[in-house]
Design an enzyme around this catalytic site. Structure first.
Site, PDB file in Angstrom:
ATOM      1  N   MET A  34     -85.982  25.198 -33.545  1.00 36.00           N
ATOM      2  CA  MET A  34     -87.116  24.302 -33.321  1.00 36.00           C
ATOM      3  C   MET A  34     -88.291  24.943 -32.590  1.00 36.00           C
ATOM      4  O   MET A  34     -89.448  24.624 -32.872  1.00 36.00           O
ATOM      5  CB  MET A  34     -86.637  23.073 -32.530  1.00 36.00           C
ATOM      6  CG  MET A  34     -85.542  22.277 -33.214  1.00 36.00           C
ATOM      7  SD  MET A  34     -86.073  21.558 -34.777  1.00 36.00           S
ATOM      8  CE  MET A  34     -87.225  20.316 -34.197  1.00 36.00           C
ATOM      9  N   VAL A 111     -83.958  24.410 -25.868  1.00 35.54           N
ATOM     10  CA  VAL A 111     -82.773  25.268 -25.790  1.00 35.54           C
ATOM     11  C   VAL A 111     -81.601  24.544 -26.452  1.00 35.54           C
ATOM     12  O   VAL A 111     -81.703  23.370 -26.798  1.00 35.54           O
ATOM     13  CB  VAL A 111     -82.449  25.622 -24.318  1.00 35.54           C
ATOM     14  CG1 VAL A 111     -83.655  26.293 -23.664  1.00 35.54           C
ATOM     15  CG2 VAL A 111     -82.027  24.394 -23.513  1.00 35.54           C
ATOM     16  N   GLU A 113     -78.221  22.476 -27.547  1.00 35.60           N
ATOM     17  CA  GLU A 113     -77.711  21.176 -27.102  1.00 35.60           C
ATOM     18  C   GLU A 113     -76.414  21.365 -26.317  1.00 35.60           C
ATOM     19  O   GLU A 113     -75.325  20.962 -26.749  1.00 35.60           O
ATOM     20  CB  GLU A 113     -77.479  20.258 -28.307  1.00 35.60           C
ATOM     21  CG  GLU A 113     -78.744  19.748 -28.952  1.00 35.60           C
ATOM     22  CD  GLU A 113     -79.474  18.735 -28.068  1.00 35.60           C
ATOM     23  OE1 GLU A 113     -79.204  17.531 -28.173  1.00 35.60           O
ATOM     24  OE2 GLU A 113     -80.317  19.171 -27.253  1.00 35.60           O
ATOM     25  N   LYS A 118     -78.855  23.250 -20.451  1.00 37.35           N
ATOM     26  CA  LYS A 118     -80.024  22.428 -20.124  1.00 37.35           C
ATOM     27  C   LYS A 118     -80.111  22.179 -18.618  1.00 37.35           C
ATOM     28  O   LYS A 118     -81.200  22.231 -18.030  1.00 37.35           O
ATOM     29  CB  LYS A 118     -79.972  21.108 -20.896  1.00 37.35           C
ATOM     30  CG  LYS A 118     -80.255  21.259 -22.387  1.00 37.35           C
ATOM     31  CD  LYS A 118     -80.377  19.913 -23.076  1.00 37.35           C
ATOM     32  CE  LYS A 118     -80.534  20.046 -24.588  1.00 37.35           C
ATOM     33  NZ  LYS A 118     -81.805  20.647 -24.986  1.00 37.35           N
ATOM     34  N   SER A 140     -81.789  16.244 -29.103  1.00 41.26           N
ATOM     35  CA  SER A 140     -81.616  15.309 -30.220  1.00 41.26           C
ATOM     36  C   SER A 140     -80.603  14.217 -29.911  1.00 41.26           C
ATOM     37  O   SER A 140     -80.518  13.235 -30.644  1.00 41.26           O
ATOM     38  CB  SER A 140     -81.159  16.075 -31.469  1.00 41.26           C
ATOM     39  OG  SER A 140     -79.936  16.754 -31.218  1.00 41.26           O
ATOM     40  N   HIS A 160     -88.579  14.351 -29.068  1.00 42.45           N
ATOM     41  CA  HIS A 160     -87.647  14.948 -30.022  1.00 42.45           C
ATOM     42  C   HIS A 160     -88.319  15.118 -31.379  1.00 42.45           C
ATOM     43  O   HIS A 160     -88.583  14.154 -32.094  1.00 42.45           O
ATOM     44  CB  HIS A 160     -86.393  14.060 -30.166  1.00 42.45           C
ATOM     45  CG  HIS A 160     -85.460  14.527 -31.232  1.00 42.45           C
ATOM     46  ND1 HIS A 160     -84.835  13.666 -32.112  1.00 42.45           N
ATOM     47  CD2 HIS A 160     -85.059  15.780 -31.586  1.00 42.45           C
ATOM     48  CE1 HIS A 160     -84.087  14.363 -32.952  1.00 42.45           C
ATOM     49  NE2 HIS A 160     -84.214  15.649 -32.655  1.00 42.45           N
ATOM     50  N   ASN A 211     -80.972  10.099 -35.904  1.00 42.45           N
ATOM     51  CA  ASN A 211     -79.614  10.653 -35.951  1.00 42.45           C
ATOM     52  C   ASN A 211     -78.558   9.561 -36.039  1.00 42.45           C
ATOM     53  O   ASN A 211     -77.508   9.748 -36.664  1.00 42.45           O
ATOM     54  CB  ASN A 211     -79.360  11.551 -34.737  1.00 42.45           C
ATOM     55  CG  ASN A 211     -79.977  12.927 -34.907  1.00 42.45           C
ATOM     56  OD1 ASN A 211     -80.209  13.371 -36.018  1.00 42.45           O
ATOM     57  ND2 ASN A 211     -80.259  13.586 -33.806  1.00 42.45           N
TER      58      ASN A 211
END
Length: 338
Positions: A34, A111, A113, A118, A140, A160, A211
């Protein structure tokens, strides 16, 4: 930069401070799937961006991906070569994150998931970033508000983006106290100026909106395929030639209006249609993962990509997506019904 020029860029603020191309700096943490696309969007609107990674090979790959995305925009006639060169010149690759964080007005966390990763990143941002710097997380699914230290709580929100982020307009925005509502409003205004289509979630829910919808679609799809109702390829053809184009025009909820709410109520109550059971580990996925058939990255997943490179496949996907987005124009992000 045309989008900024037509939306009053001089009046944009973030965290109560002016946020303008050429003056405000953006640090994008993570050059994986991303980060490069997000950096590209800011850079093409005039911002100086530092794209950061902790490993040189990952940073090199991220910059190569960004450059290739710009080349493809030229090929797709979405921008000209001079614009692409100018955009690339505004992105600085940075090994490590501390330098970029220390002079950023906006830190975009993209960074992996992973809660521990994080958590460590947020601790470093809290320690190094200027007191005014706003932090957007591209998570996400995760509740990043529980992972960040209290020092970031008033200036952290979720923004997001969706892959590929330089093509797809949607950004899901989640902001919660003690961050002020004004920060959410500033973020929405900035995203719109960047040509994005932000949607605001009124509260945090794991997986956010899209999602969660994809999980429901996947549950039914896996169940029908495993039950022998339809093949993988036929199911994809069915979706591409019905649900997908209709959703691009009507979304989900307005489609119910066109069907008729009384008929929709009757259909939902039909006792002969039984929902697929919740199955968090479908055999369809389990077997392929066990064989190392992980999708495009491994050369085979539900489809066999016959030795074509990931970059080649992404380029073909992105060219087709550019064609689709051209056809949608501004209607897709317009909340008014047709």
């Amino acid at each position: 930069m045309a989008a900024f020029e037509s939306t009053g860029a001089a009046s944009l603020t973030l965290g109560g401070r002016a946020f303008t191309p050429g003056a405000s700096r953006v640090a994008v943490l993570g050059a994986g799937v991303m980060g490069p696309g997000i950096a590209l969007v800011f850079a093409e609107h005039g911002f100086e961006v530092e794209l950061c990674e902790v490993r040189q090979p990952a940073l090199d790959a991220g910059m190569a991906s960004l450059a290739d995305a710009l080349d493809l925009k030229v090929q797709a006639q979405v921008c000209d070569a001079a614009t692409a060169r100018a955009t690339l010149s505004r992105v600085t690759p940075r090994l490590g994150v501390a330098v970029a964080i220390a002079r950023a007005d906006l830190v975009v966390e993209a960074v992996p998931e992973d809660r521990d990763i994080k958590r460590a990143v947020y601790a470093q941002v809290a320690e190094v970033a200027p007191a005014h710097a706003v932090v957007w997380s591209n998570t996400s699914t995760l509740d990043v508000f529980a992972l960040a230290p209290p020092a970031l709580a008033s200036r952290l929100l979720v923004a997001h983006w969706f892959a590929p982020p330089h093509i797809l307009p949607l950004v899901e925005v989640v902001c919660q106290a003690p961050a002020p509502v004004s920060l959410r409003e500033e973020t929405v205004a900035l995203l719109r100026a960047l040509g994005k289509a932000p949607v605001v979630l009124e509260k945090f829910v794991p997986g956010f909106v899209i999602n969660r919808l994809l999980r429901a679609l996947g549950r039914e799809s896996f169940d029908m395929i495993e039950s022998g109702v339809i093949s993988i390829a036929e199911l994809d053809v069915a979706v591409r030639t019905s649900l997908a184009p209709r959703m691009q025009v009507l979304g989900i909820m307005q489609r119910y209006d066109y069907t008729g709410l009384h008929l929709s109520l009757r259909n939902l109550a039909d006792p002969e249609i039984v929902d697929a059971p919740v199955n968090r580990s479908p055999a369809l996925l389990q077997a392929r993962v066990a064989r190392g058939e992980l999708g495009v990255g491994s050369g085979k997943g539900f489809y066999d990509y016959a030795g074509r490179s990931t970059l080649e496949l992404q380029r073909e996907r992105d060219l087709r997506l550019w064609q689709v987005m051209r056809g949608l124009a501004e209607h897709a992000a317009d909340p008014k019904p047709i």
